[in-house]
Design a protein around this motif. Structure first.
Motif, PDB file in Angstrom:
ATOM      1  N   ASP A 161      -7.818   1.457  -2.723  1.00 16.88           N
ATOM      2  CA  ASP A 161      -6.692   0.895  -1.980  1.00 16.88           C
ATOM      3  C   ASP A 161      -5.401   1.617  -2.368  1.00 16.88           C
ATOM      4  O   ASP A 161      -5.372   2.471  -3.249  1.00 16.88           O
ATOM      5  N   TYR A 162      -4.320   1.270  -1.690  1.00 16.04           N
ATOM      6  CA  TYR A 162      -3.055   1.987  -1.887  1.00 16.04           C
ATOM      7  C   TYR A 162      -2.497   1.823  -3.292  1.00 16.04           C
ATOM      8  O   TYR A 162      -1.744   2.680  -3.767  1.00 16.04           O
ATOM      9  N   ALA A 163      -2.842   0.755  -3.950  1.00 17.88           N
ATOM     10  CA  ALA A 163      -2.386   0.548  -5.323  1.00 17.88           C
ATOM     11  C   ALA A 163      -3.296   1.209  -6.347  1.00 17.88           C
ATOM     12  O   ALA A 163      -3.029   1.139  -7.547  1.00 17.88           O
ATOM     13  N   SER A 164      -4.370   1.848  -5.890  1.00 19.40           N
ATOM     14  CA  SER A 164      -5.359   2.472  -6.786  1.00 19.40           C
ATOM     15  C   SER A 164      -5.931   1.475  -7.787  1.00 19.40           C
ATOM     16  O   SER A 164      -6.298   1.837  -8.898  1.00 19.40           O
ATOM     17  N   GLN A 222      -7.546   1.975   7.439  1.00 19.46           N
ATOM     18  CA  GLN A 222      -7.552   0.512   7.386  1.00 19.46           C
ATOM     19  C   GLN A 222      -8.362  -0.004   6.210  1.00 19.46           C
ATOM     20  O   GLN A 222      -8.007  -1.010   5.594  1.00 19.46           O
ATOM     21  N   ALA A 223      -9.434   0.708   5.892  1.00 19.23           N
ATOM     22  CA  ALA A 223     -10.297   0.258   4.797  1.00 19.23           C
ATOM     23  C   ALA A 223      -9.599   0.326   3.449  1.00 19.23           C
ATOM     24  O   ALA A 223     -10.020  -0.343   2.498  1.00 19.23           O
ATOM     25  N   ARG A 224      -8.550   1.111   3.331  1.00 19.75           N
ATOM     26  CA  ARG A 224      -7.837   1.253   2.060  1.00 19.75           C
ATOM     27  C   ARG A 224      -6.893   0.094   1.792  1.00 19.75           C
ATOM     28  O   ARG A 224      -6.341  -0.010   0.698  1.00 19.75           O
ATOM     29  N   ARG A 225      -6.695  -0.801   2.758  1.00 18.83           N
ATOM     30  CA  ARG A 225      -5.635  -1.793   2.660  1.00 18.83           C
ATOM     31  C   ARG A 225      -6.172  -3.131   2.178  1.00 18.83           C
ATOM     32  O   ARG A 225      -6.969  -3.772   2.850  1.00 18.83           O
ATOM     33  N   ALA A 226      -5.707  -3.528   1.012  1.00 20.97           N
ATOM     34  CA  ALA A 226      -6.042  -4.863   0.527  1.00 20.97           C
ATOM     35  C   ALA A 226      -5.237  -5.921   1.279  1.00 20.97           C
ATOM     36  O   ALA A 226      -5.629  -7.080   1.331  1.00 20.97           O
ATOM     37  N   GLU A 242       4.823   2.219  -6.592  1.00 23.19           N
ATOM     38  CA  GLU A 242       4.645   0.779  -6.797  1.00 23.19           C
ATOM     39  C   GLU A 242       5.955   0.058  -6.470  1.00 23.19           C
ATOM     40  O   GLU A 242       7.027   0.572  -6.839  1.00 23.19           O
ATOM     41  N   PRO A 243       5.953  -1.083  -5.771  1.00 21.98           N
ATOM     42  CA  PRO A 243       4.762  -1.754  -5.253  1.00 21.98           C
ATOM     43  C   PRO A 243       4.201  -1.013  -4.049  1.00 21.98           C
ATOM     44  O   PRO A 243       4.946  -0.672  -3.127  1.00 21.98           O
ATOM     45  N   ALA A 244       2.908  -0.768  -4.045  1.00 19.51           N
ATOM     46  CA  ALA A 244       2.293   0.122  -3.078  1.00 19.51           C
ATOM     47  C   ALA A 244       2.435  -0.365  -1.639  1.00 19.51           C
ATOM     48  O   ALA A 244       2.524   0.441  -0.720  1.00 19.51           O
ATOM     49  N   SER A 289      -4.768  11.730 -13.034  1.00 21.87           N
ATOM     50  CA  SER A 289      -4.982  10.829 -11.900  1.00 21.87           C
ATOM     51  C   SER A 289      -4.902   9.364 -12.303  1.00 21.87           C
ATOM     52  O   SER A 289      -4.616   8.497 -11.470  1.00 21.87           O
ATOM     53  N   GLN A 290      -5.144   9.041 -13.585  1.00 20.83           N
ATOM     54  CA  GLN A 290      -5.134   7.654 -14.037  1.00 20.83           C
ATOM     55  C   GLN A 290      -3.856   7.271 -14.796  1.00 20.83           C
ATOM     56  O   GLN A 290      -3.576   6.082 -14.983  1.00 20.83           O
TER      57      GLN A 290
END
Length: 404
Positions: free
Chosen positions: A51-54, A151-155, A186-188, A361-362
């Protein structure tokens, strides 16, 4: 079923790519499911997108927002996503193989493939990872023509400003032999004016991070104009100082000084590690070298768009193999503790040292997760951005010496 005989139809990753190129964009994953069943004897498969917030891995379905996500940090799926390696989970009813779905270092999600009990999967890990890699490439292409994977990335729903900002970004991570990059906002789901951009050529990496004025759509419009002007100048072959000048003129021409944008612009020579940099405002830069964290002091110049015909000049420093650079917006380093101490004064150094074993990346996600606790539960007053770069240097090239 006690074994798998691999079919002669699709074969390795190249064959999968041929199949996917012929699929409708929204049916790419269904084609992968078919390949996994026919060629590898898979009993089923699931694709989860970061998701966008990883922070969460979202199952890809025809009805987004209606299914439960899993952690991007914990569990079998999170382990594959974090380690970027296949993770095998055996069970009485069968075996599940979780594979990272990543393209050029940009971590998109996880492909989970299920096999019936008794199926040996050890020899399939390489071919299955080839399928996951082919899927990652095809998702990027499909995103041009369908909203299915986005769309699938969006919580949850993005604000309009966040929608505009995310469309500007090159990705959230990137890897080349010379460097690894990771970044996060953030906030994503409700970001304002912070943004980042990067582009690599045969010999250079250009990296920009910015803080925009204002909130909501107005901040997103300001950022969009600045980033587009910088890209236009970069793609015209202009140097870093001229890129800044062109973006400055574009912003001033539109806003007449009423709005401006703070930006840090860097251009890395991939052969030597020599860096040209322009500090046009508030984003700041820290370096981890040999176990010591220190800010890189730069000559502050005017933000873009503040005055007409501002002249920008480049400074220089050098990165060495093993260096880690952390670039931050003021929504990170200026965060105050309950006692009034800025995060960038002492806590940031501890956080950079504590995350030194994580890949770039983390690192942004890990640093951003510290901020709510540091604020003591007080709501954030600004959006926040972290970019982390590990410099490896070009293989076989001299690294030079010294430099600030």
């Amino acid at each position: 079923m006690t074994g798998v005989v691999r079919g002669e139809g699709v074969g390795g990753g190249g064959g999968v790519e041929r199949v996917l190129r012929g699929a409708a964009p929204h049916e790419v994953f269904e084609e992968v499911r078919g390949v996994l069943a026919r060629e590898y004897g898979a009993a089923g498969a699931e694709l989860l997108m970061a998701d966008y917030a990883s922070a969460r891995l979202q199952p890809v379905t025809a009805r987004p927002f209606t299914v439960d996500s899993v952690s991007a940090f914990n569990g079998a799926e999170g382990r594959a996503f974090g380690a970027q390696e296949p993770h095998v989970v055996p069970g009485a009813s069968g075996t599940t193989v979780h594979l990272p779905v990543t393209v050029r270092g940009d971590r998109l999600g996880v492909l989970s493939v299920r096999f019936a009990a008794g199926v040996p999967v050890g020899g399939l890990l390489g071919p299955l990872q080839d399928v996951a890699d082919a899927l990652a490439h095809e998702i990027l292409v499909a995103d041009r023509d369908t909203d299915f994977f986005l769309q699938a990335r969006r919580a949850r729903r993005l604000t309009l400003a966040a929608e505009m900002q995310w469309q500007l970004l090159p990705g959230r991570s990137c890897s080349r032999p010379e460097y690894d990059l990771g970044a996060q906002l953030e906030p994503a789901y409700a970001i304002f004016g912070d943004s980042f951009d990067w582009s690599a050529s045969a010999d250079h990496l250009t990296l920009t991070v910015n803080n925009g004025m204002g909130e909501g759509v107005e901040a997103a419009l300001l950022t969009s104009l600045a980033v587009s002007a910088l890209r236009n100048a970069r793609r015209a072959g202009l140097g870093l100082a001229d890129q800044a000048a062109l973006a400055d003129q574009a912003l001033y021409g539109h806003y007449q000084g009423r709005q401006h944008l703070s930006m840090l612009l860097l251009c890395f020579d991939l052969d030597t590690g020599e860096v040209e940099v322009i500090d046009a405002g508030s984003p700041r830069l820290w370096r981890l070298r040999g176990g010591a964290v220190e800010p890189i002091g730069l000559e502050a110049q005017l933000p873009l768009g503040m005055f007409e015909d501002t002249v920008y000049t480049c400074q220089r420093f050098r990165v060495l193999p093993g260096d880690r650079l952390v670039l931050l917006s003021d929504g990170v380093y200026d965060v105050l503790s309950p006692a009034g101490e800025p995060y960038g004064l002492h806590a940031l150094t501890r956080a950079v040292l504590n995350t030194r074993l994580l890949p770039p990346s983390q690192v942004p996600r890990a640093l951003l997760e510290e901020l709510p606790g540091y604020r003591g539960g007080v709501d954030a007053a600004d959006d926040a951005m972290v970019v982390c770069l590990d410099w490896h240097g070009r293989p076989g090239a001299g690294s030079g010496s010294g430099g600030r």
